[in-house]
Design a protein around this motif. Structure first.
Motif, mmCIF file in Angstrom:
data_model
loop_
_atom_site.group_PDB
_atom_site.id
_atom_site.type_symbol
_atom_site.label_atom_id
_atom_site.label_comp_id
_atom_site.label_asym_id
_atom_site.label_seq_id
_atom_site.Cartn_x
_atom_site.Cartn_y
_atom_site.Cartn_z
ATOM 1 N N SER A 23 60.343 -48.470 38.515
ATOM 2 C CA SER A 23 59.358 -49.490 38.861
ATOM 3 C C SER A 23 58.564 -49.850 37.612
ATOM 4 C CB SER A 23 58.413 -48.966 39.942
ATOM 5 O OG SER A 23 57.624 -47.904 39.429
ATOM 6 N N GLN A 24 57.871 -50.974 37.653
ATOM 7 C CA GLN A 24 57.080 -51.386 36.503
ATOM 8 C C GLN A 24 55.990 -50.364 36.201
ATOM 9 O OE1 GLN A 24 57.851 -54.105 34.566
ATOM 10 N NE2 GLN A 24 56.386 -53.098 33.202
ATOM 11 N N GLU A 25 55.448 -49.762 37.220
ATOM 12 C CA GLU A 25 54.424 -48.732 37.019
ATOM 13 C C GLU A 25 55.002 -47.525 36.293
ATOM 14 O OE1 GLU A 25 51.367 -45.929 39.654
ATOM 15 O OE2 GLU A 25 52.694 -47.385 40.639
ATOM 16 N N GLU A 26 56.221 -47.117 36.684
ATOM 17 C CA GLU A 26 56.850 -45.984 36.017
ATOM 18 C C GLU A 26 57.173 -46.312 34.565
ATOM 19 O OE1 GLU A 26 59.379 -43.465 39.234
ATOM 20 O OE2 GLU A 26 59.977 -45.569 39.022
ATOM 21 N N ARG A 27 57.649 -47.531 34.316
ATOM 22 C CA ARG A 27 57.943 -47.937 32.935
ATOM 23 C C ARG A 27 56.690 -47.872 32.072
ATOM 24 N NH1 ARG A 27 61.931 -53.248 33.486
ATOM 25 N NH2 ARG A 27 63.140 -52.480 35.253
ATOM 26 N N ASN A 28 55.607 -48.410 32.590
ATOM 27 C CA ASN A 28 54.365 -48.411 31.824
ATOM 28 C C ASN A 28 53.873 -46.992 31.566
ATOM 29 O OD1 ASN A 28 54.412 -51.205 31.876
ATOM 30 N ND2 ASN A 28 53.038 -51.354 33.645
ATOM 31 N N LYS A 29 54.013 -46.135 32.556
ATOM 32 C CA LYS A 29 53.546 -44.755 32.413
ATOM 33 C C LYS A 29 54.365 -44.002 31.369
ATOM 34 C CE LYS A 29 52.354 -40.680 35.185
ATOM 35 N NZ LYS A 29 52.356 -40.089 36.545
ATOM 36 N N ILE A 30 55.698 -44.182 31.410
ATOM 37 C CA ILE A 30 56.562 -43.507 30.441
ATOM 38 C C ILE A 30 56.311 -44.038 29.038
ATOM 39 C CG2 ILE A 30 58.958 -43.173 29.735
ATOM 40 C CD1 ILE A 30 59.707 -43.217 32.708
ATOM 41 N N LYS A 31 56.189 -45.351 28.914
ATOM 42 C CA LYS A 31 55.952 -45.951 27.597
ATOM 43 C C LYS A 31 54.622 -45.493 27.023
ATOM 44 C CE LYS A 31 55.962 -50.393 25.191
ATOM 45 N NZ LYS A 31 54.771 -50.091 24.380
ATOM 46 N N SER A 32 53.595 -45.457 27.855
ATOM 47 C CA SER A 32 52.281 -45.010 27.395
ATOM 48 C C SER A 32 52.320 -43.565 26.926
ATOM 49 C CB SER A 32 51.268 -45.175 28.521
ATOM 50 O OG SER A 32 50.004 -44.686 28.129
ATOM 51 N N ALA A 33 53.040 -42.713 27.671
ATOM 52 C CA ALA A 33 53.140 -41.303 27.270
ATOM 53 C C ALA A 33 53.896 -41.166 25.950
ATOM 54 C CB ALA A 33 53.844 -40.513 28.371
ATOM 55 N N ALA A 34 55.007 -41.881 25.807
ATOM 56 C CA ALA A 34 55.794 -41.793 24.578
ATOM 57 C C ALA A 34 54.993 -42.276 23.378
ATOM 58 C CB ALA A 34 57.078 -42.601 24.722
ATOM 59 N N ASP A 35 54.233 -43.356 23.547
ATOM 60 C CA ASP A 35 53.415 -43.862 22.443
ATOM 61 C C ASP A 35 52.329 -42.869 22.054
ATOM 62 O OD1 ASP A 35 54.896 -46.166 22.343
ATOM 63 O OD2 ASP A 35 53.480 -47.368 23.523
#
Length: 607
Positions: free
Chosen positions: A371-383
């Motif tokens: 989901s878009q929420e999961e994508r944003n959460k994973i991207k934020s963590a990786a950054d």
């Protein structure tokens, strides 16, 4: 009629321009130089001696010094600038000193020589952005302050002004205002004033020109070109594990005349840098390489390829007339042969089991199933786990995460207490393979978490139809492995020792040993280059592209602590990706420390 290449012509023109420029500057700045025999010889070169003319000589000298490198690179704009500067300088000399015919004669000889050899200066300008205006302003500011201080500190200066007063006089002089520094000789005062005004005007004019000229982005790839590139990857993507990285948004692309092959590249510091093998039908590779080499010649760029395979290297060297150098090995794991059993896998097995017992779970999914929420959460963590302000990568990193156009990419995440603690991101490698793009973890997480993620990837891969997984690239692996063997020669051992030393700053040995844990197949990768003398320049360009050298960015950036590729620089704005339907995918869900496969529907917003 085919043009005859005379490499010595631009080289001679560049060095002559450099010498003339330095002599013109020295005639203005050095009082002793004006009394020397060398100064007498330099009087036959373009340059003026009177007050206003000496100021002009300083500006012309600086311009000739700056143009020299572009002349050596056959840049047509540099040729035009010199063709304008030489007659202007000769005309001024004729008006002020009619008896100095030697200067005029030499200027005309140089001018005639450049005009007759006009066909040797054909290179177009490099791709540009408005950042060039900023760099021009900073470079000229440094030159203005340096030369200005030398100009102000003339022997006829009255009193002993302090450094602040002298620099204030320089800064004011650049905008046409006289400061508090005075001279006992009025002619010297005029010289300093006019020279500073000329430098200020030159800085302003060149900066305004660069800022106001039409902007062209460094990377140019249209929507249609990206679509054609994806179609080639769909048909031939299994040939090279690095093929998908051609879709980076900071790369331009060239196609063969038939459109059956393409080469993605980026220009860095005058180096036209491609990565991996050409994309598409191997029969069309030679035609694409010829287009690539022709484009390099048009701009006088140094062509180079990093990370190409053995087959690609053979075609590049044959068709491009270049040489190849083995730069390392890519670690590829055959999923069918992977097992945690046996003594050789004991370390990996123990680390993975220990991390699982600590309460970590793993999930492997496609980007289309997030989901878009999961994508944003994973991207934020990786950054947040990235070490440093700049993402690294060019040849083996995609430089983005969660883009709808990358729906077939794989994401493997590690969780503990409902928090994401590590992320692996893989790009497609044909229909049956994946290639590691990104590997990051929370530094407070358990050691061995990356090993667990890779193990889970390899164990779950068959359920997604994946048969082979490309892990990290190990630089100079053969030297590291051979240098520690019994009977290794002194040269090989010394080379290995240097690589181990460099590993304190760059992940060379650690990356090799991490890859070796999974008993991979080592596939050599090569650097393709035109001539040995180009290697230092190519090395600098490649390190800039991979963001190991970041010019203009804040200092003090820490080196990356993650294994594997860590992305790239911020990407320029691009057209929206082309939506295509995505079928249902089989995605795994983690339960009790084991990957369990479930069916999930593709969510809205995914390709």
């Amino acid at each position: 009629m085919k043009k005859i290449s005379r490499p010595w012509v631009p080289a001679v023109a560049g060095y002559v321009s450099l010498v003339i420029g330095f002599l013109d500057v020295l005639k203005v700045l050095s009082p002793r130089f004006g009394q020397s025999r060398v100064a007498e010889w330099s009087n036959v070169l373009p340059g003026i001696v009177s007050t206003v003319a000496r100021a002009s000589s300083l500006v012309v000298g600086i311009l000739l010094i700056m143009i020299a490198h572009a002349l050596r690179r056959r840049k047509v704009r540099a040729w035009r600038a010199v063709v304008v500067l030489l007659p202007v300088s000769a005309t001024v000399e004729t008006i002020i000193h009619p008896g100095h015919l030697a200067t005029v004669v030499l200027s005309l000889i140089l001018l005639v020589g450049l005009v007759l050899c006009k066909d040797q200066f054909y290179a177009l300008s490099d791709p540009r952005t408005r950042w060039a205006a900023l760099w021009n302003l900073l470079a000229f500011a440094a030159i203005d302050l340096g030369f200005g201080y030398l100009l102000v500190s003339r022997p006829t200066i009255e009193g002993d002004p302090d450094l602040y007063t002298r620099m204030e006089h320089v800064v004011l002089g650049l905008v046409g205002v006289e400061g508090d520094v005075h001279y006992s000789v009025g002619r010297v005062s005029d010289l300093v004033y006019f020279a500073l005004v000329f430098l200020g005007v030159l800085t302003a004019v060149t900066t305004l020109y660069l800022a106001l000229r039409p902007e062209r982005p460094v990377a140019r790839r249209s929507t249609d070109e990206e679509k054609r590139l994806r179609e080639l990857l769909d048909r031939h993507g299994e040939r090279d594990s690095l093929g998908y990285f051609a879709l980076r948004r900071d790369k331009s692309v060239l196609f063969s005349p038939s459109g059956k092959a393409a080469i993605a590249y980026r220009v860095v510091s005058g180096v036209m840098l491609a990565s991996g093998d050409p994309i598409g039908d191997p029969e069309a590779w030679p035609a694409a390489i010829k287009v690539f080499m022709s484009e390099a010649r048009r701009h006088a760029w140094v062509p180079a390829v990093i990370g190409c395979g053995e087959t690609g290297g053979e075609v590049w060297t044959r068709e491009g007339g270049m040489s190849a150098l083995e730069m390392g090995d890519e670690a590829i794991v055959d999923v069918a042969d992977f097992t945690l059993q046996g003594r050789a896998m004991r370390n990996v097995r123990q680390m993975a089991n220990r991390v699982e017992r600590a309460g970590y779970t793993c999930r492997m999914r496609r980007v289309s199933d997030l989901s878009q929420e999961e994508r944003n959460k994973i991207k934020s963590a990786a950054d947040s786990w990235r070490s440093g302000e700049t993402e690294r990568g060019f040849s083996m990193a995609l430089g983005r995460f969660g883009d709808p156009s990358d729906a077939d990419c794989m994401v493997v995440t590690a969780h503990k207490d409902d928090e994401i603690r590590a992320v692996l991101h893989y790009v497609p490698w044909g229909p049956n393979g994946i290639s590691l793009d990104l590997m990051r973890r929370d530094r407070d997480a358990e050691p061995g978490l990356n090993e667990l993620l890779i193990v889970k990837t390899l164990q779950a891969a068959p359920e997604f139809g994946i048969t082979h997984v490309s892990l990290n690239f190990a630089m100079f692996r053969a030297a590291l492995a051979g240098g520690e063997r019994l009977g290794a020669g002194p040269i090989l051992r010394a080379w290995r020792g240097l690589l181990v030393l460099l590993s304190r700053w760059y992940q060379i040995e650690s990356l090799y040993r991490f890859n070796a844990k999974f008993r991979p197949i080592w596939e050599p990768r090569f650097l393709v280059y035109p001539k040995a003398r180009d290697l230092p320049r190519i090395a600098v360009g490649a390190m800039q592209a991979e963001a190991f050298i970041t010019l203009g960015l804040p200092l003090g950036r820490k080196r990356s602590q993650e294994y594997g590729q860590a992305g790239t620089e911020p990407e320029p704005a691009q057209p929206e990706p082309h939506p295509v339907p995505v079928p249902r995918r089989t995605a795994p869900k983690q339960r009790g420390g084991h990957l369990v496969l479930v069916r999930e529907r593709s969510r809205s917003g995914s390709r």
